[in-house]
Design a protein around this motif. Sequence first.
Motif, PDB file in Angstrom:
ATOM      1  N   UNK A  98      -9.686   6.581   4.292  1.00 27.25           N
ATOM      2  CA  UNK A  98      -9.488   5.504   5.267  1.00 27.25           C
ATOM      3  C   UNK A  98      -9.761   4.137   4.635  1.00 27.25           C
ATOM      4  N   UNK A  99     -10.752   4.072   3.775  1.00 30.07           N
ATOM      5  CA  UNK A  99     -11.054   2.815   3.103  1.00 30.07           C
ATOM      6  C   UNK A  99      -9.922   2.368   2.193  1.00 30.07           C
ATOM      7  N   UNK A 100      -9.352   3.301   1.450  1.00 32.66           N
ATOM      8  CA  UNK A 100      -8.233   2.964   0.566  1.00 32.66           C
ATOM      9  C   UNK A 100      -7.029   2.522   1.388  1.00 32.66           C
ATOM     10  N   UNK A 101      -6.762   3.230   2.487  1.00 38.84           N
ATOM     11  CA  UNK A 101      -5.623   2.873   3.342  1.00 38.84           C
ATOM     12  C   UNK A 101      -5.805   1.481   3.948  1.00 38.84           C
ATOM     13  N   UNK A 102      -6.992   1.186   4.443  1.00 37.40           N
ATOM     14  CA  UNK A 102      -7.243  -0.134   5.029  1.00 37.40           C
ATOM     15  C   UNK A 102      -7.215  -1.233   3.976  1.00 37.40           C
ATOM     16  N   UNK A 103      -7.715  -0.956   2.792  1.00 37.98           N
ATOM     17  CA  UNK A 103      -7.674  -1.956   1.726  1.00 37.98           C
ATOM     18  C   UNK A 103      -6.236  -2.280   1.340  1.00 37.98           C
ATOM     19  N   UNK A 104      -5.416  -1.256   1.221  1.00 34.16           N
ATOM     20  CA  UNK A 104      -4.005  -1.466   0.897  1.00 34.16           C
ATOM     21  C   UNK A 104      -3.306  -2.240   2.010  1.00 34.16           C
ATOM     22  N   UNK A 105      -3.576  -1.866   3.247  1.00 27.99           N
ATOM     23  CA  UNK A 105      -2.988  -2.558   4.391  1.00 27.99           C
ATOM     24  C   UNK A 105      -3.414  -4.027   4.431  1.00 27.99           C
ATOM     25  N   UNK A 106      -4.683  -4.294   4.190  1.00 29.68           N
ATOM     26  CA  UNK A 106      -5.180  -5.666   4.183  1.00 29.68           C
ATOM     27  C   UNK A 106      -4.602  -6.485   3.045  1.00 29.68           C
ATOM     28  N   UNK A 107      -4.473  -5.878   1.869  1.00 32.06           N
ATOM     29  CA  UNK A 107      -3.906  -6.588   0.726  1.00 32.06           C
ATOM     30  C   UNK A 107      -2.452  -6.957   0.985  1.00 32.06           C
ATOM     31  N   UNK A 108      -1.667  -5.992   1.466  1.00 36.43           N
ATOM     32  CA  UNK A 108      -0.264  -6.274   1.763  1.00 36.43           C
ATOM     33  C   UNK A 108      -0.133  -7.306   2.877  1.00 36.43           C
ATOM     34  N   UNK A 109      -1.028  -7.263   3.845  1.00 39.33           N
ATOM     35  CA  UNK A 109      -1.014  -8.258   4.921  1.00 39.33           C
ATOM     36  C   UNK A 109      -1.330  -9.650   4.413  1.00 39.33           C
ATOM     37  N   UNK A 110      -2.302  -9.770   3.524  1.00 40.96           N
ATOM     38  CA  UNK A 110      -2.635 -11.078   2.938  1.00 40.96           C
ATOM     39  C   UNK A 110      -1.452 -11.633   2.155  1.00 40.96           C
ATOM     40  N   UNK A 111      -0.866 -10.781   1.343  1.00 42.74           N
ATOM     41  CA  UNK A 111       0.276 -11.198   0.544  1.00 42.74           C
ATOM     42  C   UNK A 111       1.445 -11.578   1.448  1.00 42.74           C
ATOM     43  N   UNK A 112       1.675 -10.805   2.495  1.00 44.50           N
ATOM     44  CA  UNK A 112       2.758 -11.093   3.429  1.00 44.50           C
ATOM     45  C   UNK A 112       2.529 -12.377   4.202  1.00 44.50           C
ATOM     46  N   UNK A 113       1.276 -12.653   4.559  1.00 44.63           N
ATOM     47  CA  UNK A 113       0.973 -13.886   5.289  1.00 44.63           C
ATOM     48  C   UNK A 113       1.180 -15.112   4.409  1.00 44.63           C
ATOM     49  N   UNK A 114       0.769 -15.021   3.157  1.00 45.40           N
ATOM     50  CA  UNK A 114       0.932 -16.163   2.258  1.00 45.40           C
ATOM     51  C   UNK A 114       2.397 -16.417   1.926  1.00 45.40           C
ATOM     52  N   UNK A 115       3.167 -15.350   1.750  1.00 46.19           N
ATOM     53  CA  UNK A 115       4.585 -15.482   1.389  1.00 46.19           C
ATOM     54  C   UNK A 115       5.502 -15.573   2.606  1.00 46.19           C
ATOM     55  N   UNK A 116       4.925 -15.409   3.802  1.00 45.44           N
ATOM     56  CA  UNK A 116       5.690 -15.361   5.058  1.00 45.44           C
ATOM     57  C   UNK A 116       6.774 -14.286   4.989  1.00 45.44           C
ATOM     58  N   UNK A 117       6.374 -13.136   4.510  1.00 49.78           N
ATOM     59  CA  UNK A 117       7.283 -12.013   4.357  1.00 49.78           C
ATOM     60  C   UNK A 117       7.185 -11.120   5.597  1.00 49.78           C
ATOM     61  N   UNK A 118       8.218 -11.102   6.388  1.00 51.23           N
ATOM     62  CA  UNK A 118       8.217 -10.318   7.610  1.00 51.23           C
ATOM     63  C   UNK A 118       8.057  -8.812   7.351  1.00 51.23           C
ATOM     64  N   UNK A 119       8.765  -8.224   6.348  1.00 52.33           N
ATOM     65  CA  UNK A 119       8.588  -6.783   6.116  1.00 52.33           C
ATOM     66  C   UNK A 119       7.158  -6.393   5.747  1.00 52.33           C
ATOM     67  N   UNK A 120       6.487  -7.215   4.952  1.00 54.85           N
ATOM     68  CA  UNK A 120       5.102  -6.890   4.594  1.00 54.85           C
ATOM     69  C   UNK A 120       4.188  -7.006   5.801  1.00 54.85           C
ATOM     70  N   UNK A 121       4.432  -7.978   6.663  1.00 51.14           N
ATOM     71  CA  UNK A 121       3.600  -8.134   7.858  1.00 51.14           C
ATOM     72  C   UNK A 121       3.858  -7.016   8.854  1.00 51.14           C
ATOM     73  N   UNK A 122       5.086  -6.542   8.933  1.00 45.84           N
ATOM     74  CA  UNK A 122       5.382  -5.439   9.845  1.00 45.84           C
ATOM     75  C   UNK A 122       4.860  -4.111   9.326  1.00 45.84           C
TER      76      UNK A 122
END
Length: 86
Positions: free
Chosen positions: A61-85
Amino acid sequence: VPMGVLSCMKYLMFIFNVLVFAGGTCLAGMGVWVAVDPAGFQDIVATRAMLSAGAWLLLAMGIALSLLGFLGCFGALRRSRPLLLL
């Protein structure tokens, strides 16, 4: 939509995803700690099988949440809709 609102939303999403990443990293760290040193947790959990399963569950669960959080951060900075979804 005004530009200031979009900028605020971008940074709020980034902060939220950093918190998810930090929580996931803490869970993964706790899972590794319990898996490597189970002797300190024998008093808490009576059976060793349950302790081992819990450690692996925390780690997964920790690895899954870390990956989800990392992709979300990257998606928020790049304004990437697929990464945020994701």
